[in-house]
Design a protein around this motif. Structure first.
Motif, PDB file in Angstrom:
ATOM      1  N   LEU A 197      17.376  24.209  -3.623  1.00 38.66           N
ATOM      2  CA  LEU A 197      16.823  25.375  -3.063  1.00 38.66           C
ATOM      3  C   LEU A 197      17.700  26.389  -3.002  1.00 38.66           C
ATOM      4  CD1 LEU A 197      13.879  26.219  -1.492  1.00 38.66           C
ATOM      5  CD2 LEU A 197      15.401  25.772   0.737  1.00 38.66           C
ATOM      6  N   ARG A 198      17.304  27.410  -3.750  1.00 36.28           N
ATOM      7  CA  ARG A 198      18.284  28.626  -3.427  1.00 36.28           C
ATOM      8  C   ARG A 198      17.764  29.917  -2.573  1.00 36.28           C
ATOM      9  NH1 ARG A 198      18.143  27.566  -9.458  1.00 36.28           N
ATOM     10  NH2 ARG A 198      19.850  26.294  -9.707  1.00 36.28           N
ATOM     11  N   VAL A 199      18.493  30.061  -1.716  1.00 39.41           N
ATOM     12  CA  VAL A 199      18.040  30.933  -0.705  1.00 39.41           C
ATOM     13  C   VAL A 199      18.740  32.475  -0.555  1.00 39.41           C
ATOM     14  CG1 VAL A 199      17.852  31.289   2.120  1.00 39.41           C
ATOM     15  CG2 VAL A 199      17.102  29.200   0.874  1.00 39.41           C
ATOM     16  N   SER A 200      18.221  33.341  -0.589  1.00 44.16           N
ATOM     17  CA  SER A 200      18.656  34.721  -0.351  1.00 44.16           C
ATOM     18  C   SER A 200      18.350  35.561   0.962  1.00 44.16           C
ATOM     19  CB  SER A 200      18.349  35.652  -1.291  1.00 44.16           C
ATOM     20  OG  SER A 200      19.109  36.966  -1.442  1.00 44.16           O
ATOM     21  N   LEU A 201      19.379  36.018   1.585  1.00 48.03           N
ATOM     22  CA  LEU A 201      19.034  36.766   3.152  1.00 48.03           C
ATOM     23  C   LEU A 201      19.639  37.954   3.297  1.00 48.03           C
ATOM     24  CD1 LEU A 201      17.903  36.539   6.017  1.00 48.03           C
ATOM     25  CD2 LEU A 201      19.706  35.487   6.561  1.00 48.03           C
ATOM     26  N   VAL A 255      26.026  31.298  13.659  1.00 43.97           N
ATOM     27  CA  VAL A 255      25.996  30.837  12.205  1.00 43.97           C
ATOM     28  C   VAL A 255      24.349  31.067  11.666  1.00 43.97           C
ATOM     29  CG1 VAL A 255      27.962  29.450  12.066  1.00 43.97           C
ATOM     30  CG2 VAL A 255      25.812  28.475  12.579  1.00 43.97           C
ATOM     31  N   ARG A 256      24.153  31.130  10.371  1.00 43.20           N
ATOM     32  CA  ARG A 256      22.745  30.792   9.785  1.00 43.20           C
ATOM     33  C   ARG A 256      22.498  29.566   9.222  1.00 43.20           C
ATOM     34  NH1 ARG A 256      22.846  36.577   8.736  1.00 43.20           N
ATOM     35  NH2 ARG A 256      22.152  37.538  10.771  1.00 43.20           N
ATOM     36  N   GLU A 257      21.410  29.189   9.752  1.00 45.06           N
ATOM     37  CA  GLU A 257      21.304  27.521   8.953  1.00 45.06           C
ATOM     38  C   GLU A 257      19.914  27.583   8.237  1.00 45.06           C
ATOM     39  OE1 GLU A 257      21.454  23.009  10.638  1.00 45.06           O
ATOM     40  OE2 GLU A 257      21.599  24.460  12.089  1.00 45.06           O
ATOM     41  N   VAL A 258      19.704  27.014   7.315  1.00 49.72           N
ATOM     42  CA  VAL A 258      18.613  26.985   6.445  1.00 49.72           C
ATOM     43  C   VAL A 258      17.714  25.549   6.677  1.00 49.72           C
ATOM     44  CG1 VAL A 258      17.385  26.644   4.165  1.00 49.72           C
ATOM     45  CG2 VAL A 258      19.487  28.259   4.725  1.00 49.72           C
ATOM     46  N   TRP A 259      16.288  25.557   7.030  1.00 49.46           N
ATOM     47  CA  TRP A 259      15.635  24.701   7.164  1.00 49.46           C
ATOM     48  C   TRP A 259      14.348  24.553   6.484  1.00 49.46           C
ATOM     49  CZ3 TRP A 259      17.143  21.907  12.110  1.00 49.46           C
ATOM     50  CH2 TRP A 259      18.100  22.950  12.807  1.00 49.46           C
ATOM     51  N   LEU A 260      13.736  23.279   6.318  1.00 46.32           N
ATOM     52  CA  LEU A 260      12.271  23.148   6.017  1.00 46.32           C
ATOM     53  C   LEU A 260      11.452  22.641   7.085  1.00 46.32           C
ATOM     54  CD1 LEU A 260      12.971  21.154   2.420  1.00 46.32           C
ATOM     55  CD2 LEU A 260      12.221  23.520   2.721  1.00 46.32           C
ATOM     56  N   LEU A 261      10.481  23.179   7.328  1.00 47.62           N
ATOM     57  CA  LEU A 261       9.364  22.964   8.596  1.00 47.62           C
ATOM     58  C   LEU A 261       8.154  22.695   7.880  1.00 47.62           C
ATOM     59  CD1 LEU A 261       9.970  26.263  10.640  1.00 47.62           C
ATOM     60  CD2 LEU A 261      11.502  24.298  10.446  1.00 47.62           C
ATOM     61  N   THR A 262       7.310  21.991   8.761  1.00 45.27           N
ATOM     62  CA  THR A 262       5.959  21.866   8.388  1.00 45.27           C
ATOM     63  C   THR A 262       4.908  23.032   8.685  1.00 45.27           C
ATOM     64  OG1 THR A 262       5.600  20.840  10.638  1.00 45.27           O
ATOM     65  CG2 THR A 262       6.139  19.233   8.894  1.00 45.27           C
ATOM     66  N   GLU A 263       3.855  23.080   8.209  1.00 44.42           N
ATOM     67  CA  GLU A 263       3.170  24.250   8.720  1.00 44.42           C
ATOM     68  C   GLU A 263       2.907  24.446   9.900  1.00 44.42           C
ATOM     69  OE1 GLU A 263      -0.563  24.891   6.201  1.00 44.42           O
ATOM     70  OE2 GLU A 263       0.501  24.539   4.183  1.00 44.42           O
ATOM     71  N   ALA A 264       2.786  23.234  10.800  1.00 47.39           N
ATOM     72  CA  ALA A 264       2.232  23.268  12.180  1.00 47.39           C
ATOM     73  C   ALA A 264       3.656  23.384  12.979  1.00 47.39           C
ATOM     74  CB  ALA A 264       1.751  21.838  12.359  1.00 47.39           C
ATOM     75  N   VAL A 265       4.681  23.341  12.218  1.00 42.35           N
ATOM     76  CA  VAL A 265       6.042  23.659  13.161  1.00 42.35           C
ATOM     77  C   VAL A 265       6.339  22.203  13.994  1.00 42.35           C
ATOM     78  CG1 VAL A 265       7.650  25.027  13.953  1.00 42.35           C
ATOM     79  CG2 VAL A 265       5.762  25.993  12.692  1.00 42.35           C
ATOM     80  N   ASP A 266       5.690  21.053  13.293  1.00 41.45           N
ATOM     81  CA  ASP A 266       5.879  20.081  14.497  1.00 41.45           C
ATOM     82  C   ASP A 266       6.738  18.941  13.741  1.00 41.45           C
ATOM     83  OD1 ASP A 266       4.330  19.423  12.065  1.00 41.45           O
ATOM     84  OD2 ASP A 266       2.840  18.439  13.190  1.00 41.45           O
ATOM     85  N   GLY A 267       7.711  19.536  12.664  1.00 41.69           N
ATOM     86  CA  GLY A 267       8.729  18.808  11.961  1.00 41.69           C
ATOM     87  C   GLY A 267       9.683  19.656  11.276  1.00 41.69           C
ATOM     88  N   LEU A 268      10.732  19.302  11.469  1.00 43.37           N
ATOM     89  CA  LEU A 268      11.714  20.182  10.448  1.00 43.37           C
ATOM     90  C   LEU A 268      12.945  19.413  10.000  1.00 43.37           C
ATOM     91  CD1 LEU A 268      13.890  22.183  13.233  1.00 43.37           C
ATOM     92  CD2 LEU A 268      12.455  20.118  13.783  1.00 43.37           C
ATOM     93  N   GLY A 303      27.085  33.661   4.100  1.00 41.37           N
ATOM     94  CA  GLY A 303      26.985  34.924   3.428  1.00 41.37           C
ATOM     95  C   GLY A 303      25.548  35.159   3.252  1.00 41.37           C
ATOM     96  N   THR A 304      25.205  36.013   2.162  1.00 41.82           N
ATOM     97  CA  THR A 304      23.705  36.318   1.944  1.00 41.82           C
ATOM     98  C   THR A 304      23.106  35.328   1.050  1.00 41.82           C
ATOM     99  OG1 THR A 304      24.491  37.640   0.021  1.00 41.82           O
ATOM    100  CG2 THR A 304      24.603  38.662   2.116  1.00 41.82           C
ATOM    101  N   GLU A 305      23.659  34.313   0.304  1.00 45.92           N
ATOM    102  CA  GLU A 305      23.216  33.545  -0.693  1.00 45.92           C
ATOM    103  C   GLU A 305      23.746  32.154  -0.337  1.00 45.92           C
ATOM    104  OE1 GLU A 305      23.564  35.131  -4.559  1.00 45.92           O
ATOM    105  OE2 GLU A 305      21.935  36.584  -4.231  1.00 45.92           O
ATOM    106  N   GLY A 306      22.801  31.210  -0.834  1.00 42.99           N
ATOM    107  CA  GLY A 306      23.192  29.707  -0.556  1.00 42.99           C
ATOM    108  C   GLY A 306      22.359  28.811  -1.559  1.00 42.99           C
ATOM    109  N   GLU A 307      22.876  27.563  -1.851  1.00 47.88           N
ATOM    110  CA  GLU A 307      22.361  26.716  -2.573  1.00 47.88           C
ATOM    111  C   GLU A 307      22.256  25.367  -1.929  1.00 47.88           C
ATOM    112  OE1 GLU A 307      23.295  24.828  -7.165  1.00 47.88           O
ATOM    113  OE2 GLU A 307      22.481  27.029  -7.173  1.00 47.88           O
ATOM    114  N   PHE A 308      21.083  24.562  -1.945  1.00 43.43           N
ATOM    115  CA  PHE A 308      21.218  23.441  -0.929  1.00 43.43           C
ATOM    116  C   PHE A 308      20.364  22.687  -1.722  1.00 43.43           C
ATOM    117  CE2 PHE A 308      21.120  27.312   1.659  1.00 43.43           C
ATOM    118  CZ  PHE A 308      22.257  27.034   2.545  1.00 43.43           C
TER     119      PHE A 308
END
Length: 244
Positions: free
Chosen positions: A166-170, A179-192, A200-205
């Motif tokens: 996953l490549r993220v740009s912010l 700090v800034r942290e990248v997450w994956l959430l469920t649609e209902a935000v009941d899991g992450l 910085g402004t870009e990252g690869e995970f």
């Protein structure tokens, strides 16, 4: 709680034995520092698995520009010509293990460790074009109400080896410490699931194979205080669903 300085984190990631027992104990007790050291260790592992103890070839100019940008060096500090073309992990370890513990030595040590880590990864990336890669999904990340001037995007790719990345740009203004942290959430935000810190402004995970992207389909970037709490702060900067 006072966190580790960059040199100590780099030393721990490199497996150096010159760190103190109290510093190692702090990492065990502090989730923030433990996370930082773990991320540096992943970088070292990638560099060593790719390059081993082999010598690094002289990189192109853009590699050293990337190192200067990553370390926040001023033009006066940056070399006017490329550094010597041959540097090895073995040589760096040997030089560092025998250095005197003077006031100047820690400053040299952190610069050497950071340049080694960043330079090795940038050289590896520059020499490894994204061939055979498939784009699986993308997302436009929309600002949350308290971050109205922020924008972001994400792209999910599968590499030629089958790894999901996953490549993220912010683009967001900085506010206070944290700090800034990248997450994956469920649609209902009941899991992450945390994927790591965004430097910085870009990252690869790397997205582990065990993560069900049908369920964890929302990309979220949060602002996290340096309080040692590994859970989501609730302060999301941008968020958006992955779509084809």
């Amino acid at each position: 709680m006072r966190h580790l300085d960059p040199e100590t984190a780099a030393l721990l990631a490199l497996g150096e034995q010159s760190t103190s027992a109290s510093e190692r104990a702090h990492v065990e007790a502090c989730a923030t520092c433990r996370h930082e050291v773990a991320e540096l260790q992943e970088t070292v592992t990638v560099a060593r698995s790719t390059l081993g103890e082999a010598e690094l070839q002289e990189p192109p100019a853009r590699v050293w520009q990337g190192i200067q940008r990553e370390l926040g060096l001023s033009p006066e500090v940056a070399p006017s010509v490329p550094p010597p073309p041959v540097v090895s992990l073995a040589d760096v370890r040997a030089r560092r293990s025998g250095r005197a513990r003077r006031v100047v030595a820690p400053l040299i040590g952190v610069a050497a460790a950071a340049a080694l880590i960043v330079g090795a990864v940038l050289t590896w990336n520059a020499a490894s074009p994204r061939l055979g890669e498939q784009i699986l999904a993308s997302a436009e990340l929309e600002a949350l109400p308290q971050w109205t001037d922020s924008t972001g995007s994400a792209e999910l790719a599968q590499t030629s080896t089958g790894e999901r990345v996953l490549r993220v740009s912010l683009d967001a203004s900085a506010t206070g410490d944290g700090v800034r942290e990248v997450w994956l959430l469920t649609e209902a935000v009941d899991g992450l699931i945390s994927l790591g810190l965004l430097n910085g402004t870009e990252g690869e995970f790397v997205v582990p194979d065990s993560v069900d992207l049908e369920r964890f389909s929302i990309v979220d970037v949060s602002q996290e205080p340096l309080d040692g709490d590994p859970t989501h702060s609730g302060d999301s900067i941008v968020r958006g669903p992955l779509g084809a």
